[in-house]
Design a protein around this motif. Structure first.
Motif, mmCIF file in Angstrom:
data_model
loop_
_atom_site.group_PDB
_atom_site.id
_atom_site.type_symbol
_atom_site.label_atom_id
_atom_site.label_comp_id
_atom_site.label_asym_id
_atom_site.label_seq_id
_atom_site.Cartn_x
_atom_site.Cartn_y
_atom_site.Cartn_z
ATOM 1 N N VAL A 194 13.269 -31.500 -1.765
ATOM 2 C CA VAL A 194 14.411 -31.297 -2.675
ATOM 3 C C VAL A 194 14.620 -32.526 -3.569
ATOM 4 N N LYS A 195 14.013 -33.639 -3.194
ATOM 5 C CA LYS A 195 14.175 -34.861 -3.991
ATOM 6 C C LYS A 195 13.808 -34.604 -5.449
ATOM 7 N N GLY A 196 14.712 -35.009 -6.347
ATOM 8 C CA GLY A 196 14.483 -34.832 -7.778
ATOM 9 C C GLY A 196 14.863 -33.457 -8.302
ATOM 10 N N LYS A 197 15.329 -32.571 -7.419
ATOM 11 C CA LYS A 197 15.699 -31.211 -7.823
ATOM 12 C C LYS A 197 17.214 -31.094 -8.000
ATOM 13 N N THR A 198 17.635 -29.909 -8.406
ATOM 14 C CA THR A 198 19.061 -29.596 -8.520
ATOM 15 C C THR A 198 19.434 -28.597 -7.438
ATOM 16 N N VAL A 199 20.519 -28.912 -6.714
ATOM 17 C CA VAL A 199 20.965 -28.084 -5.592
ATOM 18 C C VAL A 199 22.286 -27.413 -5.929
ATOM 19 N N GLY A 200 22.407 -26.154 -5.558
ATOM 20 C CA GLY A 200 23.659 -25.440 -5.738
ATOM 21 C C GLY A 200 24.446 -25.414 -4.437
ATOM 22 N N PHE A 201 25.694 -25.859 -4.505
ATOM 23 C CA PHE A 201 26.612 -25.764 -3.372
ATOM 24 C C PHE A 201 27.723 -24.785 -3.733
ATOM 25 N N GLY A 202 28.432 -24.339 -2.705
ATOM 26 C CA GLY A 202 29.580 -23.473 -2.949
ATOM 27 C C GLY A 202 30.817 -24.302 -3.241
ATOM 28 N N ASP A 203 31.952 -23.853 -2.752
ATOM 29 C CA ASP A 203 33.216 -24.566 -2.913
ATOM 30 C C ASP A 203 33.153 -25.907 -2.184
ATOM 31 N N THR A 204 33.886 -26.898 -2.678
ATOM 32 C CA THR A 204 33.890 -28.210 -2.025
ATOM 33 C C THR A 204 34.444 -28.125 -0.601
ATOM 34 N N ALA A 205 35.295 -27.115 -0.338
ATOM 35 C CA ALA A 205 35.884 -26.950 0.994
ATOM 36 C C ALA A 205 35.069 -26.021 1.882
ATOM 37 N N SER A 206 33.869 -25.644 1.424
ATOM 38 C CA SER A 206 33.038 -24.734 2.205
ATOM 39 C C SER A 206 32.250 -25.494 3.275
ATOM 40 N N THR A 207 32.217 -24.926 4.457
ATOM 41 C CA THR A 207 31.460 -25.520 5.558
ATOM 42 C C THR A 207 29.963 -25.318 5.362
#
Length: 290
Positions: free
Chosen positions: A136-149
């Protein structure tokens, strides 16, 4: 002769003594406001949980009002200011709520696959060249809500354990919902993403996500599941009755909206793993926008 001042003090003391036992016994409202996760439209959630409403009314002998707040933040604030009596939180949003409202108590967690736990996936677009977490180094990651576990905290921990720091070794975007993360990864808008394993499995089963375009890179350790919580200042007898009523739910139709097989006892200490994970990531939970 009793003086007017003494007589007045006696009335005040008498009123206090009459009120005292009631206050000590805790709140026992005729109507319980039950908040559900705002992960679909409010009308859909309320309609899908009419079975739960009826079951609780019969089991508790109370009127039940189902509530769906606009987001996790408003749900946490509603519990904080006692505008709701019971709430069904995500694990991390529960920890955030507990930090702001120490009196709330978790009493039951969703059971799936025979366990009161679930896990998080790190997924990737098959064309992104990501076979291991380290890739994943150098890539773009998608996360959900900041409060998501399972769509933020835990995927970040998976990457941290692989030696990757957010914002330094990879860029990231918060996309809101779990399904938005999966769709963004599939479309190539982000190369990798984090989300709940049960949600990803459901998206594949409903053909919303094509497994030929997205694959699982890593799976987390078990995470304590979504908890039911109750206001701590409710009458002890009522809290015990609520707990028992939830733990005795057997009807599949009531459990279906939660994708649950049952509800199992849980305590606040079970969620310490999330607090420890936040420390590992140098995340100050008091500053996380819920």
């Amino acid at each position: 002769m009793i003086s007017r001042r003494t007589f007045g003090a006696g009335l005040a003391l008498s009123a206090f003594l009459r009120a005292g036992p009631s206050l000590a016994q805790g709140a026992d409202p005729d109507t319980l406001k039950v908040a559900l996760l705002p992960d679909e439209s409010a009308s859909t959630i309320i309609q899908n949980n009419q079975g739960l409403k009826t079951y609780l009314e019969q089991g508790l002998g109370k009127r039940i009002e189902l509530v769906v707040t606009t987001d996790y933040s408003s749900m946490i604030e509603a519990m904080r200011f006692k505008r709701i009596d019971l709430a069904y939180f995500g694990p991390l949003s529960y920890v955030l709520a507990k930090s702001r409202s120490p009196g709330i108590e978790p009493f039951a967690a969703l059971v799936s696959g025979g366990q009161p736990t679930y896990s998080s996936y790190l997924i990737a677009n098959v064309t992104a060249g990501i076979a291991r977490t380290e890739d994943v180094k150098g890539k773009t990651v998608g996360f959900g809500d900041t409060a998501s576990t399972s769509s933020h905290l835990i995927p970040r921990a998976l990457l941290k354990n692989a030696g990757l720091e957010a914002g330094k070794d990879y860029s990231f975007q918060h996309l809101g919902t779990h399904d938005a993360v999966a769709r963004a990864v599939q479309a190539g808008h982000v190369q990798a993403g984090g989300l709940s394993k049960p949600i990803f499995t459901s998206l594949v089963a409903t053909k919303s996500i094509d497994p030929a375009k997205v694959h699982v890179v890593a799976e987390s350790r078990p995470i304590p599941n979504y908890p039911w919580t109750v206001r701590g200042d409710l009458a002890p007898g009522l809290k015990e009755k609520i707990k028992t009523t939830f733990l005795e739910i057997k009807d599949p139709a009531i459990l279906k909206p939660f994708k649950a097989e049952a509800f199992s006892p849980i305590t606040d200490a079970d969620y310490d793993v999330l607090r420890e994970t936040a420390k590992l990531l140098n995340i100050d939970l008091t500053k996380v926008k819920s």
